[in-house]
Design a protein around this motif. Structure first.
Motif, PDB file in Angstrom:
ATOM      1  N   CYS A   7       0.844  -1.190   0.000  1.00 29.45           N
ATOM      2  CA  CYS A   7       0.000   0.000   0.000  1.00 29.45           C
ATOM      3  C   CYS A   7       0.880   1.241   0.000  1.00 29.45           C
ATOM      4  O   CYS A   7       1.804   1.351   0.810  1.00 29.45           O
ATOM      5  CB  CYS A   7      -0.924  -0.013   1.211  1.00 29.45           C
TER       6      CYS A   7
ATOM      7  N   THR B 215      -0.356   3.405   3.567  1.00 30.39           N
ATOM      8  CA  THR B 215      -0.099   2.842   4.893  1.00 30.39           C
ATOM      9  C   THR B 215       1.177   2.004   4.956  1.00 30.39           C
ATOM     10  O   THR B 215       1.665   1.713   6.040  1.00 30.39           O
ATOM     11  CB  THR B 215      -1.270   1.958   5.353  1.00 30.39           C
TER      12      THR B 215
ATOM     13  N   ALA C  95       1.308  -1.099   4.092  1.00 27.68           N
ATOM     14  CA  ALA C  95       0.954  -2.498   4.365  1.00 27.68           C
ATOM     15  C   ALA C  95       1.545  -3.396   3.292  1.00 27.68           C
ATOM     16  O   ALA C  95       1.464  -3.087   2.108  1.00 27.68           O
ATOM     17  CB  ALA C  95      -0.560  -2.648   4.404  1.00 27.68           C
TER      18      ALA C  95
ATOM     19  N   PRO D 158      -2.162  -8.245   1.894  1.00 24.37           N
ATOM     20  CA  PRO D 158      -3.125  -7.182   2.179  1.00 24.37           C
ATOM     21  C   PRO D 158      -4.123  -7.065   1.036  1.00 24.37           C
ATOM     22  O   PRO D 158      -3.841  -7.491  -0.087  1.00 24.37           O
ATOM     23  CB  PRO D 158      -2.254  -5.935   2.291  1.00 24.37           C
ATOM     24  N   ASN D 159      -5.286  -6.512   1.319  1.00 27.30           N
ATOM     25  CA  ASN D 159      -6.328  -6.329   0.309  1.00 27.30           C
ATOM     26  C   ASN D 159      -5.986  -5.091  -0.517  1.00 27.30           C
ATOM     27  O   ASN D 159      -6.423  -3.981  -0.224  1.00 27.30           O
ATOM     28  CB  ASN D 159      -7.691  -6.181   0.992  1.00 27.30           C
TER      29      ASN D 159
ATOM     30  N   SER E 240      -4.529  -0.174   0.091  1.00 24.00           N
ATOM     31  CA  SER E 240      -5.249  -1.226   0.789  1.00 24.00           C
ATOM     32  C   SER E 240      -6.680  -0.748   1.012  1.00 24.00           C
ATOM     33  O   SER E 240      -6.983   0.443   0.893  1.00 24.00           O
ATOM     34  CB  SER E 240      -4.579  -1.542   2.128  1.00 24.00           C
ATOM     35  N   ALA E 241      -7.572  -1.657   1.356  1.00 24.50           N
ATOM     36  CA  ALA E 241      -8.967  -1.300   1.586  1.00 24.50           C
ATOM     37  C   ALA E 241      -9.080  -0.294   2.732  1.00 24.50           C
ATOM     38  O   ALA E 241      -9.891   0.633   2.679  1.00 24.50           O
ATOM     39  CB  ALA E 241      -9.780  -2.552   1.886  1.00 24.50           C
ATOM     40  N   ARG E 242      -8.265  -0.446   3.741  1.00 22.94           N
ATOM     41  CA  ARG E 242      -8.275   0.492   4.865  1.00 22.94           C
ATOM     42  C   ARG E 242      -7.803   1.876   4.421  1.00 22.94           C
ATOM     43  O   ARG E 242      -8.337   2.907   4.860  1.00 22.94           O
ATOM     44  CB  ARG E 242      -7.385  -0.040   5.984  1.00 22.94           C
ATOM     45  N   ALA E 243      -6.809   1.921   3.543  1.00 23.77           N
ATOM     46  CA  ALA E 243      -6.289   3.201   3.059  1.00 23.77           C
ATOM     47  C   ALA E 243      -7.302   3.920   2.172  1.00 23.77           C
ATOM     48  O   ALA E 243      -7.339   5.156   2.162  1.00 23.77           O
ATOM     49  CB  ALA E 243      -4.984   2.982   2.303  1.00 23.77           C
TER      50      ALA E 243
ATOM     51  N   ARG F  12     -10.477   3.966   2.675  1.00 24.63           N
ATOM     52  CA  ARG F  12     -11.343   4.639   3.645  1.00 24.63           C
ATOM     53  C   ARG F  12     -10.656   5.883   4.207  1.00 24.63           C
ATOM     54  O   ARG F  12     -11.296   6.914   4.448  1.00 24.63           O
ATOM     55  CB  ARG F  12     -11.716   3.699   4.779  1.00 24.63           C
ATOM     56  N   THR F  13      -9.333   5.807   4.409  1.00 23.61           N
ATOM     57  CA  THR F  13      -8.585   6.953   4.903  1.00 23.61           C
ATOM     58  C   THR F  13      -8.610   8.088   3.891  1.00 23.61           C
ATOM     59  O   THR F  13      -8.789   9.251   4.252  1.00 23.61           O
ATOM     60  CB  THR F  13      -7.131   6.551   5.218  1.00 23.61           C
TER      61      THR F  13
ATOM     62  N   LYS G 151     -11.770   9.885   3.983  1.00 17.54           N
ATOM     63  CA  LYS G 151     -11.915  10.706   5.182  1.00 17.54           C
ATOM     64  C   LYS G 151     -11.081  11.987   5.111  1.00 17.54           C
ATOM     65  O   LYS G 151     -11.587  13.071   5.375  1.00 17.54           O
ATOM     66  CB  LYS G 151     -11.510   9.881   6.408  1.00 17.54           C
TER      67      LYS G 151
END
Length: 78
Positions: free
Chosen positions: A5, A8, A10, A31-32, A52-55, A57-58, A61
């Motif tokens: 990523c 992040t 990752a 990681p996704n 990544s999927a979390r990034a 979302r970041t 935001k």
């Protein structure tokens, strides 16, 4: 190139599969990672990011400008 990523950092993690008989074989957790194309208004162009999927979302935001600034601070090219 290994999947990682840009935001992040990752990357794949390594460990063991442990069977019922307790034999161990190496495995890896990836990681996704998704490829996303964002419009960067300050530069008047699209940027393609590997996130990544979390990034993702970041980025939703904090915004794409702040995310690209963080990526560049990590020393990655965008």
């Amino acid at each position: 190139m290994a999947a990682h990523c840009q935001l992040t950092g990752a990357k794949p993690v390594f460990g063991n599969n442990v069977s019922h008989s307790h034999r161990r074989t190496r495995r890896r957790w990836n990681p996704n990672i998704q490829h996303r194309r964002y419009w960067l208004p300050s530069e008047g162009r699209h940027v393609r990011l590997t996130l990544s999927a979390r990034a993702i979302r970041t980025v939703d935001k904090i915004g794409v400008e702040a995310a690209v600034a963080r990526i560049r601070a990590r020393g990655e090219r965008v």
